[in-house]
Design an enzyme around this catalytic site. Sequence first.
Site, PDB file in Angstrom:
ATOM      1  CG  ASP A   1     -12.542   7.931  -6.823  1.00  0.00           C
ATOM      2  OD1 ASP A   1     -11.635   7.906  -7.697  1.00  0.00           O
ATOM      3  OD2 ASP A   1     -13.405   7.051  -6.729  1.00  0.00           O
TER       4      ASP A   1
ATOM      5  CG  ASN B   1       0.803   6.931  -2.960  1.00  0.00           C
ATOM      6  OD1 ASN B   1       1.792   6.218  -3.089  1.00  0.00           O
ATOM      7  ND2 ASN B   1      -0.298   6.503  -2.334  1.00  0.00           N
TER       8      ASN B   1
ATOM      9  CE1 TYR C   1       0.955  -0.319 -10.721  1.00  0.00           C
ATOM     10  CE2 TYR C   1       2.997  -1.353 -11.437  1.00  0.00           C
ATOM     11  CZ  TYR C   1       2.311  -0.538 -10.559  1.00  0.00           C
ATOM     12  OH  TYR C   1       2.985   0.070  -9.525  1.00  0.00           O
TER      13      TYR C   1
ATOM     14  CE  LYS D   1       1.910   3.281 -10.880  1.00  0.00           C
ATOM     15  NZ  LYS D   1       1.534   4.397 -10.003  1.00  0.00           N
TER      16      LYS D   1
ATOM     17  CB  THR E   1       1.621  -2.159  -0.069  1.00  0.00           C
ATOM     18  OG1 THR E   1       1.584  -2.435  -1.470  1.00  0.00           O
ATOM     19  CG2 THR E   1       2.758  -1.228   0.255  1.00  0.00           C
TER      20      THR E   1
HETATM   21  P1  NAP Z   1      -1.898   0.147  -1.778  1.00  0.00           P
HETATM   22  O1  NAP Z   1      -1.494  -0.214  -0.407  1.00  0.00           O
HETATM   23  O2  NAP Z   1      -2.862  -0.704  -2.534  1.00  0.00           O
HETATM   24  O3  NAP Z   1      -2.427   1.648  -1.726  1.00  0.00           O
HETATM   25  C1  NAP Z   1      -2.985   2.250  -2.857  1.00  0.00           C
HETATM   26  C2  NAP Z   1      -3.714   3.493  -2.407  1.00  0.00           C
HETATM   27  O4  NAP Z   1      -4.280   4.121  -3.560  1.00  0.00           O
HETATM   28  C3  NAP Z   1      -4.880   3.188  -1.466  1.00  0.00           C
HETATM   29  O5  NAP Z   1      -4.990   4.207  -0.514  1.00  0.00           O
HETATM   30  C4  NAP Z   1      -6.073   3.218  -2.387  1.00  0.00           C
HETATM   31  O6  NAP Z   1      -7.282   3.519  -1.752  1.00  0.00           O
HETATM   32  C5  NAP Z   1      -5.637   4.362  -3.276  1.00  0.00           C
HETATM   33  N1  NAP Z   1      -6.432   4.454  -4.496  1.00  0.00           N
HETATM   34  C6  NAP Z   1      -6.629   3.544  -5.459  1.00  0.00           C
HETATM   35  N2  NAP Z   1      -7.463   4.016  -6.399  1.00  0.00           N
HETATM   36  C7  NAP Z   1      -7.787   5.268  -6.001  1.00  0.00           C
HETATM   37  C8  NAP Z   1      -8.626   6.287  -6.528  1.00  0.00           C
HETATM   38  N3  NAP Z   1      -9.317   6.112  -7.661  1.00  0.00           N
HETATM   39  N4  NAP Z   1      -8.707   7.459  -5.875  1.00  0.00           N
HETATM   40  C9  NAP Z   1      -8.032   7.655  -4.733  1.00  0.00           C
HETATM   41  N5  NAP Z   1      -7.263   6.725  -4.157  1.00  0.00           N
HETATM   42  C10 NAP Z   1      -7.147   5.549  -4.794  1.00  0.00           C
HETATM   43  O7  NAP Z   1      -0.644   0.252  -2.762  1.00  0.00           O
HETATM   44  P2  NAP Z   1       0.822   0.830  -2.581  1.00  0.00           P
HETATM   45  O8  NAP Z   1       1.757  -0.280  -2.871  1.00  0.00           O
HETATM   46  O9  NAP Z   1       0.943   1.613  -1.331  1.00  0.00           O
HETATM   47  O10 NAP Z   1       0.869   1.795  -3.845  1.00  0.00           O
HETATM   48  C11 NAP Z   1       1.019   3.200  -3.751  1.00  0.00           C
HETATM   49  C12 NAP Z   1       1.612   3.675  -5.064  1.00  0.00           C
HETATM   50  O11 NAP Z   1       2.917   3.114  -5.219  1.00  0.00           O
HETATM   51  C13 NAP Z   1       0.819   3.234  -6.311  1.00  0.00           C
HETATM   52  O12 NAP Z   1       0.805   4.266  -7.255  1.00  0.00           O
HETATM   53  C14 NAP Z   1       1.622   2.050  -6.792  1.00  0.00           C
HETATM   54  O13 NAP Z   1       1.430   1.802  -8.172  1.00  0.00           O
HETATM   55  C15 NAP Z   1       3.018   2.508  -6.491  1.00  0.00           C
HETATM   56  N6  NAP Z   1       4.028   1.463  -6.439  1.00  0.00           N
HETATM   57  C16 NAP Z   1       3.955   0.485  -5.525  1.00  0.00           C
HETATM   58  C17 NAP Z   1       4.955  -0.475  -5.495  1.00  0.00           C
HETATM   59  C18 NAP Z   1       4.958  -1.579  -4.484  1.00  0.00           C
HETATM   60  O14 NAP Z   1       5.845  -2.452  -4.566  1.00  0.00           O
HETATM   61  N7  NAP Z   1       4.067  -1.599  -3.520  1.00  0.00           N
HETATM   62  C19 NAP Z   1       6.008  -0.449  -6.413  1.00  0.00           C
HETATM   63  C20 NAP Z   1       6.039   0.576  -7.345  1.00  0.00           C
HETATM   64  C21 NAP Z   1       5.044   1.532  -7.345  1.00  0.00           C
HETATM   65  P3  NAP Z   1      -8.270   2.348  -1.194  1.00  0.00           P
HETATM   66  O15 NAP Z   1      -7.732   1.942   0.149  1.00  0.00           O
HETATM   67  O16 NAP Z   1      -9.593   3.018  -1.127  1.00  0.00           O
HETATM   68  O17 NAP Z   1      -8.240   1.212  -2.190  1.00  0.00           O
END
Ligand code: NAP
Length: 255
Positions: A65, A92, A178, A182, A213
Amino acid sequence: MNEQSTHQRVALVTGANKGIGRSAAEQLAELGMTVLVGARNPVRGEEAAAAVRAAGGDAHAVTLDVTDPATVKAAATQIDEHYGHLDVLVNNAGITGSGQVSPQDAHDQIPSSVDLDMVRAVFETNVFGVIAVTNAMLPLLRRSQSPRIVNVASHAASVSLMSDPDGPFGALLPSAAYTPSKSALLALTVQYANELRKEGILVNAVAPGFVATDSNNHTGFVPVEQGAAVLVRLATIGSDGPTAGFFGEEGPVPW
Ligand code: NAP
């Protein structure tokens, strides 16, 4: 998990139990790396690691975490004991701060009315968590022959894109949580890159695109494998590759 060889390429992906991080873990395993699936929930982490192994990869869950110093320290100790080094760190793990609402639709992040506790929580994960994990893993990265750090930001992190009122990003709902978290991650990426450049540790930020996601309730239009490929590309660049850069699938992204 007890090989000490410096030839074994080891990658840690935080938040790798689902979404973009999980796909990045799968892709890094397909490239032959030993992948450490960082997950704050050990059951979800093991489920993801087992799926990578079932597909023929070498993966192991690591409880991590990013907001919990004890798990960050324990993860670094565990990696040190089992591998003695780390080649790739993908920061990530991230949260939007708005539950299952896309950051683009998050009315609760409008600056003039935002809840400061929510802002703090978002920065705790998306910014301070990256510092904590990076600093804990740096001694291990320094023992790699080709260390790489990838910080997962967002196109919305770009101050240039956001400040263009005629561009697509200027039209998004303003966010005090958010999006600036970033942007701070971008600034942090450059500061780490400048410090670590002389040691050959390449540090870059990436924007995966608007990926389908849980973080946006699957309203994103980029397939998860495609978004994760940007992380993998920067995680595997050669020693002549960039540092202090910001990249999307399309190439460099303006700061
Ligand atoms: P997601 O499916 O919600 O996955 C987020 C991951 O981060 C999950 O595994 C979550 O774990 C984990 N997490 C959250 N808080 C945490 C903590 N305190 N310690 C460890 N793990 C933690 O989101 P995603 O879209 O794949 O996002 C991944 C990254 O890409 C993020 O940094 C997000 O900001 C970035 N991003 C996403 C998008 C998009 O369009 N999806 C666009 C730009 C950037 P749990 O399962 O336990 O909650």
